[in-house]
Design an enzyme around this catalytic site. Structure first.
Site, PDB file in Angstrom:
ATOM      1  CG  HIS A  86     -19.290 -27.476  17.796  1.00 17.86           C
ATOM      2  ND1 HIS A  86     -18.400 -28.019  16.898  1.00 17.86           N
ATOM      3  CD2 HIS A  86     -20.518 -27.862  17.372  1.00 17.86           C
ATOM      4  CE1 HIS A  86     -19.059 -28.671  15.962  1.00 17.86           C
ATOM      5  NE2 HIS A  86     -20.346 -28.600  16.221  1.00 17.86           N
ATOM      6  NE  ARG A  87     -14.727 -22.204  22.587  1.00 20.82           N
ATOM      7  CZ  ARG A  87     -14.466 -21.480  23.678  1.00 20.82           C
ATOM      8  NH1 ARG A  87     -14.223 -20.182  23.563  1.00 20.82           N
ATOM      9  NH2 ARG A  87     -14.453 -22.049  24.869  1.00 20.82           N
TER      10      ARG A  87
END
Length: 447
Positions: A420-421
């Site tokens: 998700h980064r």
């Protein structure tokens, strides 16, 4: 007048100064924009609230500063000049408690620890922008002359990271939570045993649960130890999320049958090259990564690297472990070239004859367990990748037609694991949709 780093959210404990609109010595008036700050959720300009001269700037563009810290000083009156400005940063004294700023900083830092401070707690701010309290362990701990934020200290304790091995990226070497991503973790056996004890102690504790002679001990080799350590680190450090979709396979299977039927035969009558479904999947995944270039990226600590080519790794199981040899620039290779390269790399992987450059790096990985009858699974991301595609078995499924009738079609379930980064939900969905389009119309992936 002290200019403080403002609070931009209940859980925001620090902000990054991206630029200054005023320089030291400039005159300012109420409402003038002083600097711009950025957090993980927003960015905004911070205005001056009083008139005077910007006498001192304590934080430069690019510095990450905790909420409530003094970032600048405004001297009163138009007559203020360099001679009346505050001392250099190194000579600055700790600021006296300021109740509004103290309450903000106290709440922000205390929230990280799940502790509500009492009214008797006194918060002060020191020249290195740490929050201090004499009664509770809210503020950053010191490691020699270097400080560690509360969140970083807590995460280090939870994951077993040795803070002495962490290089801080903040002002004066201050260690933030993000710096732990590249820190060395303990060896996998100790982590897997959920204990801080040595691996030998963990082994003795586990063996005590079983009767002597009821098991056979197999020592792990370096490959298994490395795999264990990397996977534990990946699950702890990477914020995984998963997207699952059913993909039609009728066109995919027809293409494979047509290509194999048209393949020239060798001297003994067998096809010179026999295409597999996985070969087409790898080619389609490379095409999807090129179609959605923002997802063709990897995490690099304090930045994201967007890659020009789709270098697709292929998970190959071997005795006692796993290799992911990489088909470089797969988007520009023919289907037959991709197939031949996968076979050649897989054979050398099983013989443990791959060179490091043949399995290190890459854009993403395809992990296919369909040949084992697995319908659906979720794979763990292999750092520094931001995605991995888990492919299940192709099968016949009944679906309802628009007229209410039932028809059987070929489908397989695929699950995309995302970091998700790097990849947000909408971007991951776009990547998976592009892949589904290429599988359900595979000729477009070959163009």
């Amino acid at each position: 007048m002290d200019v403080l780093m403002p609070q931009l959210g209940e859980t925001v404990a620090e902000g990054k100064i991206t630029q200054w609109y005023k320089a030291q010595g400039d005159a300012v008036k109420p409402g003038d924009s002083l600097f711009e700050i950025e957090t993980d959720k927003t960015s905004m300009e911070v205005p001056a609230t009083s008139a005077g001269v910007l006498a001192e700037v304590r934080a430069s563009a690019g510095d990450v500063v905790p909420v409530g810290a003094i970032v600048a000083v405004i001297a009163d009156g138009p007559g203020a000049s360099a001679s009346t400005m505050a001392a250099p940063r190194e000579a600055c004294k700790p600021a006296q408690p300021v109740r509004p700023a103290a309450a903000v900083a106290n709440g922000a830092v205390g929230a990280l620890h799940g502790v509500k401070p009492s009214a008797s707690d006194t918060i002060t701010l020191d020249p290195f922008f740490e929050v201090r309290t004499p009664d509770r362990n809210f503020g950053p701990a010191r490691r020699g002359n270097v400080t560690v934020t509360p969140l970083a200290r807590r995460l280090a304790a939870e994951t077993g990271v040795d803070l002495d091995s962490v290089q801080g990226s903040g002002p004066h070497g201050r260690v933030f939570a993000r710096d732990l991503a590249t820190a060395q973790r303990p060896r996998a056996p100790a982590v897997a045993g959920a204990s801080s004890a040595a691996p030998q102690q963990v082994a003795q504790q586990v063996k005590a649960l079983y009767a002597p002679g009821s098991y056979e001990e197999v020592a792990i080799d370096n490959m298994r130890a490395t795999i264990a350590a990397r996977l534990v680190e990946a699950k702890q450090a990477i914020p995984h999320f998963y997207l699952t979709a059913d993909v039609g396979t009728d066109a995919l299977i027809r293409l494979r049958e047509d290509v194999n039927a048209a393949t020239p035969k060798s001297g003994d009558g067998t096809p010179a090259l026999r295409l597999s479904l996985n070969d087409i999947i790898v080619k389609a995944w490379a095409a999807a990564l090129q179609r959605v270039p923002a997802a063709n990226a990897v995490w690099a600590g304090d930045r994201i690297l967007h890659l020009k080519h789709a270098d697709v790794g292929v998970a190959v199981a071997i005795d006692g472990g796993l290799y992911t040899p990489i088909v470089r620039a797969a988007e520009g290779k023919t289907l037959s070239a991709v197939s031949a390269e996968i076979r050649e790399l897989s054979a050398r992987a099983r013989a443990r004859r791959l060179k490091p450059q043949e399995y290190q790096g890459g854009s993403s990985v395809v992990s296919n367990l369909g040949m084992h009858g697995i319908r659906e699974f979720a794979a763990i991301i292999n750092p520094p990748h931001a995605t991995v595609l888990a492919v299940g078995a192709a099968r016949r499924q009944p679906v309802e037609r628009p007229d209410g009738g039932i028809v059987f079609i070929g489908q397989m379930t695929v699950t995309l694991s995302c970091d998700h980064r790097v990849v947000d939900g909408a971007l991951g969905a776009e990547l998976l949709a592009a892949f589904r389009g290429y599988i359900e119309n595979p000729v477009t992936a070959l163009a």
